[in-house]
Design an enzyme around this catalytic site. Structure first.
Site, PDB file in Angstrom:
ATOM      1  N   TRP A 149       0.845  -1.187   0.000  1.00  0.00           N
ATOM      2  CA  TRP A 149       0.000   0.000   0.000  1.00  0.00           C
ATOM      3  C   TRP A 149       0.891   1.252   0.000  1.00  0.00           C
ATOM      4  CZ3 TRP A 149      -0.625   3.872   3.799  1.00  0.00           C
ATOM      5  CH2 TRP A 149      -1.650   4.795   3.512  1.00  0.00           C
TER       6      TRP A 149
ATOM      7  N   CYS B 229     -10.146   1.298  -8.334  1.00  0.00           N
ATOM      8  CA  CYS B 229      -9.299   1.690  -7.206  1.00  0.00           C
ATOM      9  C   CYS B 229      -9.262   0.493  -6.266  1.00  0.00           C
ATOM     10  CB  CYS B 229      -9.925   2.905  -6.510  1.00  0.00           C
ATOM     11  SG  CYS B 229      -9.099   3.363  -4.972  1.00  0.00           S
TER      12      CYS B 229
ATOM     13  N   LYS C 238     -16.155   5.984  -8.949  1.00  0.00           N
ATOM     14  CA  LYS C 238     -14.890   5.428  -8.444  1.00  0.00           C
ATOM     15  C   LYS C 238     -15.240   4.115  -7.736  1.00  0.00           C
ATOM     16  CE  LYS C 238     -11.151   6.553  -5.173  1.00  0.00           C
ATOM     17  NZ  LYS C 238     -10.676   7.592  -4.251  1.00  0.00           N
ATOM     18  N   TRP C 239     -14.734   3.016  -8.292  1.00  0.00           N
ATOM     19  CA  TRP C 239     -15.075   1.669  -7.778  1.00  0.00           C
ATOM     20  C   TRP C 239     -13.905   1.203  -6.917  1.00  0.00           C
ATOM     21  CZ3 TRP C 239     -19.024  -1.889  -9.977  1.00  0.00           C
ATOM     22  CH2 TRP C 239     -18.945  -3.183  -9.463  1.00  0.00           C
ATOM     23  N   ASP C 240     -14.101   1.239  -5.620  1.00  0.00           N
ATOM     24  CA  ASP C 240     -13.006   0.960  -4.687  1.00  0.00           C
ATOM     25  C   ASP C 240     -13.045  -0.501  -4.235  1.00  0.00           C
ATOM     26  OD1 ASP C 240     -10.842   1.530  -3.101  1.00  0.00           O
ATOM     27  OD2 ASP C 240     -11.801   3.154  -1.989  1.00  0.00           O
ATOM     28  N   MET C 241     -11.950  -0.966  -3.677  1.00  0.00           N
ATOM     29  CA  MET C 241     -11.851  -2.342  -3.154  1.00  0.00           C
ATOM     30  C   MET C 241     -10.663  -2.337  -2.196  1.00  0.00           C
ATOM     31  SD  MET C 241     -10.416  -5.397  -2.971  1.00  0.00           S
ATOM     32  CE  MET C 241      -8.956  -5.250  -3.956  1.00  0.00           C
ATOM     33  N   ASN C 242     -10.953  -2.486  -0.893  1.00  0.00           N
ATOM     34  CA  ASN C 242      -9.924  -2.140   0.088  1.00  0.00           C
ATOM     35  C   ASN C 242      -9.430  -3.246   1.003  1.00  0.00           C
ATOM     36  OD1 ASN C 242      -9.318   0.697  -0.317  1.00  0.00           O
ATOM     37  ND2 ASN C 242     -11.469   1.018   0.117  1.00  0.00           N
TER      38      ASN C 242
ATOM     39  N   ASP D 281      -2.779   5.346  -3.294  1.00  0.00           N
ATOM     40  CA  ASP D 281      -3.297   6.291  -2.297  1.00  0.00           C
ATOM     41  C   ASP D 281      -2.241   7.304  -1.923  1.00  0.00           C
ATOM     42  OD1 ASP D 281      -5.798   5.344  -2.147  1.00  0.00           O
ATOM     43  OD2 ASP D 281      -5.620   4.397  -0.186  1.00  0.00           O
TER      44      ASP D 281
ATOM     45  N   ASP E 226     -16.470  11.284  -2.565  1.00  0.00           N
ATOM     46  CA  ASP E 226     -15.849  10.012  -2.182  1.00  0.00           C
ATOM     47  C   ASP E 226     -16.646   9.383  -1.042  1.00  0.00           C
ATOM     48  OD1 ASP E 226     -13.490   8.141  -1.221  1.00  0.00           O
ATOM     49  OD2 ASP E 226     -12.807   8.995  -3.119  1.00  0.00           O
ATOM     50  N   ASP E 227     -16.001   8.574  -0.228  1.00  0.00           N
ATOM     51  CA  ASP E 227     -16.626   7.796   0.843  1.00  0.00           C
ATOM     52  C   ASP E 227     -17.410   8.686   1.813  1.00  0.00           C
ATOM     53  OD1 ASP E 227     -17.172   5.688   2.479  1.00  0.00           O
ATOM     54  OD2 ASP E 227     -15.084   5.100   2.777  1.00  0.00           O
TER      55      ASP E 227
HETATM   56  C1  DGJ Z   1      -9.366   3.950  -0.339  1.00  0.00           C
HETATM   57  C2  DGJ Z   1      -9.115   4.742  -1.592  1.00  0.00           C
HETATM   58  O1  DGJ Z   1      -7.950   4.342  -2.205  1.00  0.00           O
HETATM   59  C3  DGJ Z   1      -9.147   6.225  -1.237  1.00  0.00           C
HETATM   60  O2  DGJ Z   1      -8.820   6.983  -2.360  1.00  0.00           O
HETATM   61  C4  DGJ Z   1     -10.504   6.567  -0.705  1.00  0.00           C
HETATM   62  O3  DGJ Z   1     -11.460   6.416  -1.727  1.00  0.00           O
HETATM   63  C5  DGJ Z   1     -10.850   5.679   0.470  1.00  0.00           C
HETATM   64  N1  DGJ Z   1     -10.666   4.296   0.174  1.00  0.00           N
HETATM   65  C6  DGJ Z   1     -12.254   5.891   0.918  1.00  0.00           C
HETATM   66  O4  DGJ Z   1     -12.616   5.069   1.943  1.00  0.00           O
END
Ligand code: DGJ
Length: 793
Positions: free
Chosen positions: A199, A526, A476-480, A548, A366-367
């Protein structure tokens, strides 16, 4: 172009040749992959490996071929158990427990056009003369077939490969591993270049010699990952940007992958790429087939630069699709680092208004906009707007933003669920975890089990509702998080090894359906930044947020790493505030802009609260970017120098202290922008020549730089060298003078032929080196950058 004679197959791109033949045993013998050469019968005889006797520990293939040992052969396809001791393309276990796999030729067919895969995203061609060669192999003793597909993209010197295993028997076959491509190259000692990180520090280049044994690039996180990107290169030792022969490989896949280079006991090098066999198995029932992801290969006889050019073109032309493919991407302002979860309709409108005034085109919320999402512990899965924060809903907010003259975009993270969510309370079995073990969480969240059709259906409907809830142009399709606790409540015990791949199939179905339903939306992938930066996602989403980490210096490393395999038009890059939120480093605004502009530019900072001076500078940056946007996004990038590209930074010696030097040249060669970034000043190394690449030698170019205004305080108490009265550092007088007097930066203004810029370069204004300053001095400090513009006259 495919030529076939006497069971010899010759695949030609503009500058490369790939050839193999069918032997009398039925095996496909690889002959050659390299610079374009003519292939005829005599050439085939001359270049094919000779077998006259068996030596030492060799295993004879069969009695009819007493001198043939599979371990000595260059093969298009390999299995286990026939004497080939290298890692195999196909590893199968049949119903009787046997695992010998021996595929031989049965038939072939030439298909006009690009054959797209049936179950996975794949490359495509619009009208270009792409041909696909289909070879059918049969297992010698078992009723299974292996179909090989080769597609030839002449325009970018790329060949793609994939396989399909078909079970024609009555009993199931276990696939322990099935790679997408195999390339056996004569000789050893190449260097594998792969890209690693984590990360916030993705894509660091690593060069590993492949002199003996195996070198493996693989991800075990469940996704393509920021640990090891699927793009790799294999080059002759000592190669550079412009010199050396080698290959580039990539995989159109977002799950766990493996790229492996193995030197055999006979000194040949085998390359395999495909789904990582390490966490994979698949039960193929009778009548069923299994497709591997499509692998991408290209060759260069002139260093890494040619690999990048081929891969960039391939991604731009044959991977990215839809209405945004060639459209200039809007400059966006994202709310995340300005507000994190702390958003309200009025705060967002204030930010958007400030963005509009600075020239922003797209505002992204965003979020934080849904459920009880005030932090990252809850609400993923509950995709209902939080009306306390947004009283007029997504629609009301979007309408107001659109009325300001901006496009509106929204953030989602569809693949996830928090334990603290209504979705999880209703469907705990939809999360990936074992029902009776305690499970791990990443960012307090679990993955939804996308192998299940009902979960896919739920997501398609839930996201369709969100995307239709207002005038939304961008998502913006995120995946964390990474995978852990890999277990599906819906899969039988013997099928648990299928989960990671079934997840990808489910994900692609969901993305494919949503992209079809919302063809005008610009999707940006993302995954905590670049944790899923791969060609699979690019088949649905034209761009991905690369990291990020938006610190300009870190971004040089990340974007330079990406540049080997991916073009700027797919790389999301933002200017953020300083001190940077990931590194606490301060870098000049100009540098943040210069680096982010070699990508799809966005801003992620509180424009509503920045100093007027900074907002004015940003306004100028955005206007400049728009003027050069087509070149910056869709032009060809060349790595022209700097530490990250291999230029020596010997301490003490005058010369190039830059971290990166990039030159981006428009498709027609009429415009170019060069960017260079210095990491730290080395004293008295003030002479730099900027030598471009890729300009048209015969064109005359107007070469200029952006003349900057420098803050007088940059010089500290050296101000007294020019001040008629003594000024105490940081005093009121010093601050007042600094407010009104700016030091003009250097100008560069020449009209030069491309040949001079490419071959000789411009000796830039001397940079500040402790003695003397005038308008010809380039103030070039730690973390400074410069942009140079070239335009055909
Ligand atoms: C992780 C993303 O990479 C960030 O840019 C942001 O969108 C956050 N998630 C939001 O929770």
């Amino acid at each position: 172009m495919v030529k076939i004679f006497d069971k010899v197959f010759v695949l030609e791109t503009a500058t490369t040749t790939y050839a193999f033949q069918v032997l009398d045993t039925g095996h496909l013998e690889h002959l050659y992959y390299g610079k374009r050469i003519p292939i005829n019968e005599e050439v085939v005889q001359a270049i094919s490996v000779k077998h006259v006797s068996l030596n030492g520990c060799a295993i004879q293939y069969d009695k009819e071929h007493p001198a043939l040992c599979m371990n000595d052969m260059m093969l298009e396809v390999s299995g286990r158990g026939t004497g080939d001791m290298r890692s195999p393309l196909a590893e199968l276990v049949f119903a009787d427990g046997s695992s010998t796999v021996d595929f031989v030729y049965e038939a072939h067919e030439l298909l006009e056009g690009k054959r797209e895969l049936e179950t996975l995203p794949s490359a495509y061609a619009e009208g270009e003369a792409v041909q696909t060669l289909r070879i059918v192999l049969k297992e010698k003793y078992m009723p299974v077939k292996l179909e090989l597909y080769y597609s030839i993209f002449s325009d970018c010197d790329v060949i793609t490969r994939s396989c399909k295993l078909v079970n024609e028997g009555q009993e199931s076959v276990q696939i322990k591993g099935l790679m997408s491509m195999q390339l056996d190259v004569n000789g050893s000692g190449m260097v594998m270049t792969s890209f690693h990180g984590d990360w916030a520090r993705e894509m660091n280049r690593s060069d590993t010699p492949v002199k003996g044994g195996r070198v493996v690039n693989t991800s075990a996180t469940g996704f393509s990952s920021n640990h090891a990107n699927p793009f790799v290169m294999l080059f002759a030792e000592g190669s550079s940007e412009e010199a050396g022969e080698g290959y580039g490989f990539n995989l159109i896949y977002s799950g766990p992958h493996m790229e492996l280079a193995e030197v055999s006991s006979q000194g040949q090098t085998r390359v395999l790429a495909g789904i990582s066999p390490e966490q994979f198995s698949w039960m193929l029932e009778r009548g069923e087939s299994f497709e591997t992801p499509e692998a991408v290969m290209t060759f260069s006889d002139s260093g890494y630069s040619k690999i990048s050019q081929n891969m960039h073109r391939f991604v731009r032309e044959h991977i990215v699709r839809g209405v945004w493919k060639k459209r200039e991407r809007p400059v966006l302002l994202n709310s995340w680092e300005a507000s994190y979860f702390n958003i309200t309709e009025s705060s967002l409108l204030k930010l958007a208004k400030a963005g509009k005034e600075a020239g922003i085109e797209l505002f992204v919320m965003d979020d934080g906009w849904f459920g009880e999402r005030n932090n990252d512990t809850c609400s993923l899965g509950d995709w209902e707007v939080n009306t306390k924060k947004l009283p007029s809903g997504v629609k009301g907010l979007a309408d107001k933003i659109v009325k300001m003259g901006l496009m509106f975009g929204i953030w989602v993270e569809p693949e996830m669920v928090n334990e603290d969510s209504n979705l999880y309370r209703e469907h705990p079995d939809w999360a990936i975890k074992h029902p009776s073990r305690c499970h791990g969480e990443g960012r307090h969240q679990m993955l939804l089990d996308l192998s299940r059709t009902e979960v896919q259906d739920y997501l398609i409907e839930a996201m369709s509702k969100v995307f239709a809830s207002g005038d939304i142009t961008y998502v913006k399709w995120d995946m964390n998080r990474n995978f852990s606790d890999v277990y599906s409540a819906a899969l039988a015990a013997e099928r648990q090894g299928e989960l990671l791949h079934r997840y990808m199939l489910g994900l692609y179905r969901v993305m494919g359906e949503l992209v079809k339903r919302f063809p005008n939306i610009l999707f940006e992938g993302c995954a905590s930044g670049g944790n899923r930066f791969d060609l699979g996602i690019f088949c649905y989403m034209p761009q991905i947020w690369a990291s990020d980490n938006s610190d300009a210096i870190s971004r040089c490393y990340i974007q330079n790493g990406l540049s080997y395999g991916y073009p700027q038009s797919v790389i999301g890059a933002h200017v953020s505030s300083c001190p940077n939120h990931q590194t606490l480093r301060n870098t000049p605004l100009e540098t943040r802009f210069a680096v982010a502009s070699v990508g799809v530019l966005g801003y992620e900072c509180n424009l509503a609260e920045m100093k007027k001076e900074e907002v004015d500078a940003i306004k100028e940056q955005i206007a400049l970017y728009k003027k050069w946007r087509k070149t910056l996004q869709f032009g060809q990038l060349y790595r022209i120098g700097g530490k990250l590209t291999g230029a020596s930074l010997d301490v003490g010696l005058p010369g190039n202290n830059n971290l990166v030097e990039w030159n981006v040249v428009s498709e027609d060669g009429e415009k170019a922008v060069a960017v260079m970034v210095q990491e730290t000043v080395k004293p008295h190394t003030s002479q730099i020549t900027l030598r471009t690449k890729g300009l048209i030698p015969e064109n005359m170019y107007h070469f200029t730089t952006r003349t900057l205004k420098h803050d007088i305080k940059l010089f500290g108490d050296l101000v007294n060298m020019i001040s008629p009265v003594h000024i105490k550092k940081d005093s009121l007088v010093h601050n007042t003078v600094a407010k009104f007097i700016k030091m003009d930066g250097e100008t560069e203004d020449y009209t030069l032929p491309g040949s001079v810029l490419n071959n000789c370069g411009v000796a830039l204004a001397q940079s500040f080196a402790g003695t003397g300053y005038n308008q010809g001095t380039r103030v070039y400090q730690d973390f400074d950058a410069r942009m140079y513009f070239m335009e055909k006259i």
